[in-house]
Design a protein around this motif. Structure first.
Motif, PDB file in Angstrom:
ATOM      1  N   CYS A  10       7.257   3.212  -6.195  1.00  0.00           N
ATOM      2  CA  CYS A  10       6.767   2.592  -5.495  1.00  0.00           C
ATOM      3  C   CYS A  10       7.106   1.201  -5.064  1.00  0.00           C
ATOM      4  O   CYS A  10       8.091   0.787  -5.897  1.00  0.00           O
ATOM      5  CB  CYS A  10       5.120   2.384  -6.273  1.00  0.00           C
ATOM      6  SG  CYS A  10       5.422   1.325  -7.817  1.00  0.00           S
ATOM      7  N   ALA A  11       6.798   0.721  -4.175  1.00  0.00           N
ATOM      8  CA  ALA A  11       7.397  -0.642  -3.722  1.00  0.00           C
ATOM      9  C   ALA A  11       6.311  -1.456  -2.773  1.00  0.00           C
ATOM     10  O   ALA A  11       5.441  -1.077  -2.524  1.00  0.00           O
ATOM     11  CB  ALA A  11       8.541  -0.364  -2.755  1.00  0.00           C
ATOM     12  N   THR A  12       6.616  -2.815  -3.025  1.00  0.00           N
ATOM     13  CA  THR A  12       5.634  -3.689  -2.321  1.00  0.00           C
ATOM     14  C   THR A  12       6.360  -4.661  -1.178  1.00  0.00           C
ATOM     15  O   THR A  12       7.621  -4.779  -1.313  1.00  0.00           O
ATOM     16  CB  THR A  12       5.063  -4.879  -3.171  1.00  0.00           C
ATOM     17  OG1 THR A  12       5.890  -5.641  -3.883  1.00  0.00           O
ATOM     18  CG2 THR A  12       4.045  -3.803  -4.094  1.00  0.00           C
ATOM     19  N   SER A  13       5.735  -4.846  -0.139  1.00  0.00           N
ATOM     20  CA  SER A  13       6.268  -5.748   0.738  1.00  0.00           C
ATOM     21  C   SER A  13       5.494  -6.687   1.251  1.00  0.00           C
ATOM     22  O   SER A  13       4.074  -6.471   1.568  1.00  0.00           O
ATOM     23  CB  SER A  13       6.785  -4.775   2.036  1.00  0.00           C
ATOM     24  OG  SER A  13       7.344  -5.640   3.237  1.00  0.00           O
ATOM     25  N   GLY A  14       5.860  -8.033   1.601  1.00  0.00           N
ATOM     26  CA  GLY A  14       4.946  -9.159   2.082  1.00  0.00           C
ATOM     27  C   GLY A  14       5.215  -9.301   3.546  1.00  0.00           C
ATOM     28  O   GLY A  14       4.650 -10.146   4.202  1.00  0.00           O
ATOM     29  N   ARG A  15       6.053  -8.553   4.018  1.00  0.00           N
ATOM     30  CA  ARG A  15       6.692  -8.736   5.545  1.00  0.00           C
ATOM     31  C   ARG A  15       6.539  -7.443   6.288  1.00  0.00           C
ATOM     32  O   ARG A  15       7.158  -7.554   7.502  1.00  0.00           O
ATOM     33  CB  ARG A  15       7.993  -9.257   5.627  1.00  0.00           C
ATOM     34  CG  ARG A  15       8.990  -8.497   4.843  1.00  0.00           C
ATOM     35  CD  ARG A  15      10.223  -9.332   4.420  1.00  0.00           C
ATOM     36  NE  ARG A  15      11.180  -8.650   3.611  1.00  0.00           N
ATOM     37  CZ  ARG A  15      12.121  -7.638   3.984  1.00  0.00           C
ATOM     38  NH1 ARG A  15      11.954  -7.296   5.234  1.00  0.00           N
ATOM     39  NH2 ARG A  15      12.627  -7.020   3.102  1.00  0.00           N
ATOM     40  N   ALA A  16       6.258  -6.316   5.810  1.00  0.00           N
ATOM     41  CA  ALA A  16       6.360  -5.078   6.604  1.00  0.00           C
ATOM     42  C   ALA A  16       5.585  -5.039   7.670  1.00  0.00           C
ATOM     43  O   ALA A  16       4.273  -5.752   7.597  1.00  0.00           O
ATOM     44  CB  ALA A  16       6.040  -3.723   5.530  1.00  0.00           C
ATOM     45  N   THR A  17       5.804  -4.644   8.871  1.00  0.00           N
ATOM     46  CA  THR A  17       4.842  -4.382   9.937  1.00  0.00           C
ATOM     47  C   THR A  17       4.443  -3.068  10.133  1.00  0.00           C
ATOM     48  O   THR A  17       5.213  -2.013   9.360  1.00  0.00           O
ATOM     49  CB  THR A  17       5.548  -4.823  11.226  1.00  0.00           C
ATOM     50  OG1 THR A  17       6.785  -4.135  11.398  1.00  0.00           O
ATOM     51  CG2 THR A  17       6.233  -6.372  11.010  1.00  0.00           C
ATOM     52  N   LEU A  18       3.685  -2.753  11.038  1.00  0.00           N
ATOM     53  CA  LEU A  18       3.294  -1.272  11.401  1.00  0.00           C
ATOM     54  C   LEU A  18       4.508  -0.394  11.808  1.00  0.00           C
ATOM     55  O   LEU A  18       4.627   0.783  11.546  1.00  0.00           O
ATOM     56  CB  LEU A  18       2.320  -1.136  12.519  1.00  0.00           C
ATOM     57  CG  LEU A  18       0.783  -1.770  11.952  1.00  0.00           C
ATOM     58  CD1 LEU A  18      -0.125  -1.457  12.999  1.00  0.00           C
ATOM     59  CD2 LEU A  18       0.512  -1.322  10.568  1.00  0.00           C
TER      60      LEU A  18
END
Length: 125
Positions: free
Chosen positions: A95-103
Motif C-alpha cells: 500500500c502507498a499514499t500520495s498527496g499529489r496524485a491526479t486522476l
C-alpha cells in the motif's frame, strides 16, 4: 509517516483474503491510497486506488469485479478485499499514499510518496 500492510497469507485458488493498510502519522482519508503488487520476476504494478477527495475507486483491469478497495476513517485504514483469487495473483502487495496524485497519475508508482513494507499473498492451484 508509517504504513503497515497486513493480511497476506496462503490461500487456495478461488479463495479470498482481506488486506489492510494502517497509517500512522497522517489521516489516511486526506490522501490517495493505492495498492500495488509485485509478483516473482515482475515489476511492481498497480492494483487499485481510492482517490483522496472523492473517495472514488479505480482498479486495474485484471482485478475488476474481484477486488474491492475500501476505507475505514475511524480506524485510519484502507482495505483490499480480494475474492476469486488465482495463482496469477501471487505477489507481494504494497500500500502507498500520495498527496499529489491526479486522476491521470494514480496508477503510476511515481505518484506515491510513502510505501508500506508489503505483505505476501500466495495462491495455490
Amino acid at each position: 509517516v508509517q504504513l503497515q500492510a497486513s493480511g497476506g497469507g496462503l490461500v487456495q485458488a478461488g479463495g479470498s483474503l482481506r488486506l489492510s493498510c494502517a497509517a500512522s502519522g497522517r489521516t489516511i482519508n486526506r490522501y490517495t491510497v493505492g495498492w500495488f503488487r509485485q509478483g516473482p520476476g515482475k515489476e511492481r504494478e498497480f492494483v487499485a486506488a481510492m482517490f483522496r477527495s472523492s473517495g472514488n475507486t479505480y482498479y486495474a483491469d485484471f482485478v475488476k469485479g474481484r477486488f474491492t478497495i475500501s476505507r475505514d476513517n475511524a480506524k485510519n485504514t484502507v482495505a483490499l478485499q480480494m475474492n476469486s483469487l488465482t495463482p496469477e495473483d501471487t505477489a507481494v502487495y504494497y500500500c502507498a499514499t500520495s498527496g499529489r496524485a491526479t486522476l491521470s497519475s494514480l496508477r503510476s508508482r511515481d505518484a506515491y510518496d510513502y510505501w508500506g513494507q508489503g505483505t505476501l499473498v500466495t495462491v495455490s492451484s
